[in-house]
Write a protein that holds these residues in place. Structure first.
Motif, PDB file in Angstrom:
ATOM      1  N   LEU A  61       2.769  11.469  -5.546  1.00  0.00           N
ATOM      2  CA  LEU A  61       3.637  11.916  -6.635  1.00  0.00           C
ATOM      3  C   LEU A  61       2.834  12.623  -7.712  1.00  0.00           C
ATOM      4  O   LEU A  61       3.228  13.681  -8.209  1.00  0.00           O
ATOM      5  CB  LEU A  61       4.384  10.722  -7.230  1.00  0.00           C
ATOM      6  N   ARG A  62       1.693  12.069  -8.067  1.00  0.00           N
ATOM      7  CA  ARG A  62       0.860  12.711  -9.095  1.00  0.00           C
ATOM      8  C   ARG A  62       0.316  14.054  -8.629  1.00  0.00           C
ATOM      9  O   ARG A  62       0.243  14.997  -9.408  1.00  0.00           O
ATOM     10  CB  ARG A  62      -0.268  11.775  -9.505  1.00  0.00           C
ATOM     11  N   ALA A  63      -0.057  14.143  -7.350  1.00  0.00           N
ATOM     12  CA  ALA A  63      -0.525  15.425  -6.820  1.00  0.00           C
ATOM     13  C   ALA A  63       0.600  16.458  -6.858  1.00  0.00           C
ATOM     14  O   ALA A  63       0.373  17.624  -7.218  1.00  0.00           O
ATOM     15  CB  ALA A  63      -1.054  15.246  -5.400  1.00  0.00           C
ATOM     16  N   ALA A  64       1.808  16.034  -6.516  1.00  0.00           N
ATOM     17  CA  ALA A  64       2.954  16.950  -6.543  1.00  0.00           C
ATOM     18  C   ALA A  64       3.272  17.384  -7.971  1.00  0.00           C
ATOM     19  O   ALA A  64       3.635  18.551  -8.202  1.00  0.00           O
ATOM     20  CB  ALA A  64       4.165  16.284  -5.908  1.00  0.00           C
ATOM     21  N   GLU A  65       3.127  16.474  -8.935  1.00  0.00           N
ATOM     22  CA  GLU A  65       3.345  16.834 -10.341  1.00  0.00           C
ATOM     23  C   GLU A  65       2.394  17.940 -10.771  1.00  0.00           C
ATOM     24  O   GLU A  65       2.801  18.891 -11.446  1.00  0.00           O
ATOM     25  CB  GLU A  65       3.113  15.628 -11.252  1.00  0.00           C
ATOM     26  N   GLU A  66       1.135  17.801 -10.406  1.00  0.00           N
ATOM     27  CA  GLU A  66       0.144  18.815 -10.792  1.00  0.00           C
ATOM     28  C   GLU A  66       0.453  20.165 -10.153  1.00  0.00           C
ATOM     29  O   GLU A  66       0.360  21.207 -10.810  1.00  0.00           O
ATOM     30  CB  GLU A  66      -1.261  18.351 -10.414  1.00  0.00           C
ATOM     31  N   ILE A  67       0.842  20.150  -8.899  1.00  0.00           N
ATOM     32  CA  ILE A  67       1.179  21.409  -8.210  1.00  0.00           C
ATOM     33  C   ILE A  67       2.394  22.059  -8.855  1.00  0.00           C
ATOM     34  O   ILE A  67       2.419  23.279  -9.078  1.00  0.00           O
ATOM     35  CB  ILE A  67       1.415  21.146  -6.706  1.00  0.00           C
ATOM     36  N   CYS A  68       3.393  21.266  -9.201  1.00  0.00           N
ATOM     37  CA  CYS A  68       4.593  21.811  -9.850  1.00  0.00           C
ATOM     38  C   CYS A  68       4.269  22.411 -11.213  1.00  0.00           C
ATOM     39  O   CYS A  68       4.788  23.476 -11.562  1.00  0.00           O
ATOM     40  CB  CYS A  68       5.657  20.730  -9.985  1.00  0.00           C
ATOM     41  N   PRO A  74       0.808  -1.230   0.000  1.00  0.00           N
ATOM     42  CA  PRO A  74       0.000   0.000   0.000  1.00  0.00           C
ATOM     43  C   PRO A  74       0.840   1.279   0.000  1.00  0.00           C
ATOM     44  O   PRO A  74       0.374   2.319  -0.446  1.00  0.00           O
ATOM     45  CB  PRO A  74      -0.834  -0.106   1.279  1.00  0.00           C
ATOM     46  N   VAL A  75       2.078   1.205   0.456  1.00  0.00           N
ATOM     47  CA  VAL A  75       2.947   2.390   0.459  1.00  0.00           C
ATOM     48  C   VAL A  75       3.251   2.827  -0.971  1.00  0.00           C
ATOM     49  O   VAL A  75       3.328   4.022  -1.263  1.00  0.00           O
ATOM     50  CB  VAL A  75       4.246   2.114   1.247  1.00  0.00           C
ATOM     51  N   VAL A  76       3.388   1.870  -1.888  1.00  0.00           N
ATOM     52  CA  VAL A  76       3.653   2.204  -3.293  1.00  0.00           C
ATOM     53  C   VAL A  76       2.472   2.962  -3.881  1.00  0.00           C
ATOM     54  O   VAL A  76       2.643   3.956  -4.578  1.00  0.00           O
ATOM     55  CB  VAL A  76       3.966   0.923  -4.097  1.00  0.00           C
ATOM     56  N   TRP A  77       1.254   2.508  -3.587  1.00  0.00           N
ATOM     57  CA  TRP A  77       0.062   3.183  -4.115  1.00  0.00           C
ATOM     58  C   TRP A  77      -0.104   4.557  -3.476  1.00  0.00           C
ATOM     59  O   TRP A  77      -0.510   5.509  -4.139  1.00  0.00           O
ATOM     60  CB  TRP A  77      -1.170   2.310  -3.898  1.00  0.00           C
ATOM     61  N   TRP A  78       0.213   4.672  -2.197  1.00  0.00           N
ATOM     62  CA  TRP A  78       0.158   5.971  -1.513  1.00  0.00           C
ATOM     63  C   TRP A  78       1.170   6.929  -2.136  1.00  0.00           C
ATOM     64  O   TRP A  78       0.864   8.094  -2.411  1.00  0.00           O
ATOM     65  CB  TRP A  78       0.446   5.769  -0.024  1.00  0.00           C
TER      66      TRP A  78
END
Length: 76
Positions: free
Chosen positions: A41-48, A32-36
């Motif tokens: 990571l995707r949220a951080a990509e969008e913010i960047c 589950p850590v990989v999915w978390w």
């Protein structure tokens, strides 16, 4: 602005990160850590990418956010 946001993903080479991300998910699908980490990571990509557009094109943040929401509502 939407096109600039998507081009920011290309400029940052997020597609390469996606390959690594999916390889980790394939190899460790049970963890589950990989999915978390993938979600964060995707949220951080969008913010960047949003920050890159706001800093380079200097749109009003409110109108930029409204244009993003309009696209999401249209596609929904």
């Amino acid at each position: 602005w939407i096109l600039a946001h998507e081009l920011a993903h290309v400029r940052r080479r997020d597609y390469l990160v996606r390959w690594l991300e999916w390889m980790a998910c394939v190899c460790c699908w049970w963890n589950p850590v990989v999915w978390w980490a993938q979600r964060n990571l995707r949220a951080a990509e969008e913010i960047c990418c949003d920050t890159l557009v706001l800093n380079s094109l200097k749109p009003q943040p409110h109108s930029y956010a409204k244009s993003l929401l309009a696209v999401v509502e249209f596609l929904r």
